[in-house]
Scaffold this motif. Structure first.
Motif, mmCIF file in Angstrom:
data_model
loop_
_atom_site.group_PDB
_atom_site.id
_atom_site.type_symbol
_atom_site.label_atom_id
_atom_site.label_comp_id
_atom_site.label_asym_id
_atom_site.label_seq_id
_atom_site.Cartn_x
_atom_site.Cartn_y
_atom_site.Cartn_z
ATOM 1 N N GLU A 161 -13.207 8.564 -6.043
ATOM 2 C CA GLU A 161 -12.643 7.251 -5.802
ATOM 3 C C GLU A 161 -12.696 6.887 -4.316
ATOM 4 O OE1 GLU A 161 -11.207 9.694 -7.432
ATOM 5 O OE2 GLU A 161 -10.208 9.015 -9.275
ATOM 6 N N THR A 162 -12.807 5.591 -4.057
ATOM 7 C CA THR A 162 -12.947 5.112 -2.679
ATOM 8 C C THR A 162 -11.783 5.537 -1.803
ATOM 9 O OG1 THR A 162 -14.222 3.202 -3.448
ATOM 10 C CG2 THR A 162 -13.246 3.060 -1.248
ATOM 11 N N TYR A 163 -10.557 5.472 -2.349
ATOM 12 C CA TYR A 163 -9.401 5.813 -1.512
ATOM 13 C C TYR A 163 -9.434 7.281 -1.109
ATOM 14 C CZ TYR A 163 -6.881 8.133 -5.371
ATOM 15 O OH TYR A 163 -6.504 8.991 -6.375
ATOM 16 N N LYS A 164 -9.991 8.159 -1.953
ATOM 17 C CA LYS A 164 -10.112 9.561 -1.575
ATOM 18 C C LYS A 164 -11.150 9.741 -0.471
ATOM 19 C CE LYS A 164 -8.684 11.760 -5.921
ATOM 20 N NZ LYS A 164 -9.044 12.761 -6.951
ATOM 21 N N SER B 23 0.825 -1.221 0.000
ATOM 22 C CA SER B 23 0.000 0.000 0.000
ATOM 23 C C SER B 23 0.852 1.261 0.000
ATOM 24 C CB SER B 23 -0.962 0.011 1.200
ATOM 25 O OG SER B 23 -1.819 -1.092 1.169
ATOM 26 N N ARG C 282 -11.841 7.792 1.847
ATOM 27 C CA ARG C 282 -11.320 7.357 3.144
ATOM 28 C C ARG C 282 -10.615 8.500 3.871
ATOM 29 N NH1 ARG C 282 -8.073 1.903 3.179
ATOM 30 N NH2 ARG C 282 -8.728 2.007 5.355
ATOM 31 N N LEU D 177 -1.069 4.537 -0.688
ATOM 32 C CA LEU D 177 -1.836 4.975 0.479
ATOM 33 C C LEU D 177 -0.922 5.620 1.510
ATOM 34 C CD1 LEU D 177 -4.738 4.736 1.860
ATOM 35 C CD2 LEU D 177 -3.746 2.770 3.060
#
Length: 390
Positions: free
Chosen positions: A323-326, A295, A328, A298
């Motif tokens: 996006e999902t990572y954003k 990761s 979070r 991340l």
């Protein structure tokens, strides 16, 4: 009943600058306004880099609005297509920008846009559409611009998306406490595991002699991230020349934030963004796929949020995309949309409506069909008013 005094009668002036050599007259004040809004997409440096790399078929149409006394109140840094169909007005560099609005103090947006709109007739003529990319969905300024324009204009709004962002607290510990337990645990566990068996270093580009090498590393890692997904939209030589141009200027101004994460001296992830005013912004990133289990992307993103807090920034802008990572990392989002203004009776209004309908239908397709339809429509899209040429 007496009519309200005109802007001219109140001592306000509005000028359309079409000669690029004259932009230096307002450059300093223009830059200061953009810095105060924390928006690199509105700086003269972004505009100049676009003219040098994309502007062979467009002319400046920069509208400068001055308050009584001559101080620059705001700027609309537009360009006008010189030929082809459809001919449009657009923010300079809009094809690479994620968020646009007048270059002015926020309370002045509507007044500046209205003053600019009043010049969209005899002084700025020959266009069939005004394309406003990624503007705030609830913005009143483009409506003020539309109302003030001498030709009767109609609006078509579409391509809605979001700009997630983080309202930064005073400390990294406070920010982490606002995130989920799983998020905190994953960040700590991943970083400790990597540091247990490797030397991990986060390095920021500070000197001009480092920039060429670090930017090349960034693009290599960015390509590696996107190659398996059909390639990056930022892969063209022209786009890369633009960013080489802009990053050199941004480094000189102290805005550039180009981060590289190294593991045992080997670059494994890279992050490209900037800090203007109170805002720290994330534009693009990349990482080596072989390190994806660790990761590293991340971890580097988390490191830049930490650095933004350490620098005292008030906001960390994750820019375009949901996006999902954003999500979070984000604590809030801004809805944005693309708006096309055209003359009420012009055929371009029908074209814009048809494009908006196609876009909405395209968004409803399953992902695999969406990719196929994008390829099939590739040759047609360049003739649509909102086409963003990379």
């Amino acid at each position: 009943m007496a009519r309200p005094a005109t802007r001219e009668a109140r001592g306000e002036t509005t000028e359309v600058i079409t000669d690029p050599d004259r932009l230096g007259e307002i450059e300093g004040d223009w830059r200061s306004l953009a810095e105060r809004r924390g928006n690199a997409f509105l700086t003269p440096e972004w505009y100049y880099a676009w003219l040098r790399n994309y502007g062979e078929h467009a002319d400046p149409a920069v509208i400068a609005v001055r308050a009584p006394g001559g101080d620059l109140r705001g700027v609309m840094p537009l360009v006008q297509e010189r030929s082809g169909r459809p001919r449009s007005l657009r923010f300079g560099g809009a094809n690479l920008a994620d968020h646009l609005h007048p270059v002015a103090a926020a309370p002045e947006d509507e007044a500046v846009a209205a003053a600019a709109g009043a010049r969209l007739g005899a002084e700025v003529s020959g266009w069939s559409a005004i394309v406003l990319d990624n503007v705030d969905a609830d913005a009143g300024w483009w409506r003020a611009m539309m109302s003030a324009a001498p030709p009767s204009l109609a609006a078509v709004s579409y391509r809605q998306t979001t700009l997630p962002y983080v309202q930064l607290p005073a400390s990294w510990e406070t920010y982490l406490a606002s995130r989920s337990r799983n998020f905190r645990s994953q960040l700590g566990r991943k970083l400790r595991a990597l540091q247990a068996s490797h030397e991990v270093r986060f390095r920021r580009t500070h000197a001009a002699v480092e920039l060429g090498r670090d930017l090349e590393t960034f693009f290599r890692l960015h390509d590696a991230r996107w190659d398996a997904r059909g390639g990056s939209s930022s892969a063209s030589e022209r786009t890369r020349a633009f960013h080489a141009d802009f990053t050199a200027a941004a480094l000189e101004r102290g805005w550039l934030r180009l981060w590289t994460m190294e593991v045992d001296g080997d670059p494994v992830a890279a992050w490209y963004g900037w800090r203007l005013g109170e805002r720290y912004s994330y534009y693009l990133a990349g990482f080596a796929p072989r390190w994806s289990d660790a990761s590293v992307g991340l971890l580097l993103l988390a490191h830049t949020v930490h650095e933004a807090i350490e620098e005292g920034a008030a906001e960390y802008d994750l820019l375009l995309g949901d996006e999902t990572y954003k999500q979070r990392f984000a604590t809030a989002t801004r809805p944005v949309e693309t708006v096309i203004l055209s003359r009420s009776l012009h055929p371009m209004r029908l074209v814009a409506r048809a494009e908006a309908t196609l876009w909405r239908a395209h968004r409803r397709l399953p992902p695999r069909l969406r990719e196929r339809s994008r390829s099939l429509l590739g040759g047609v899209r360049r003739w649509l008013p909102s086409f963003r040429r990379r």
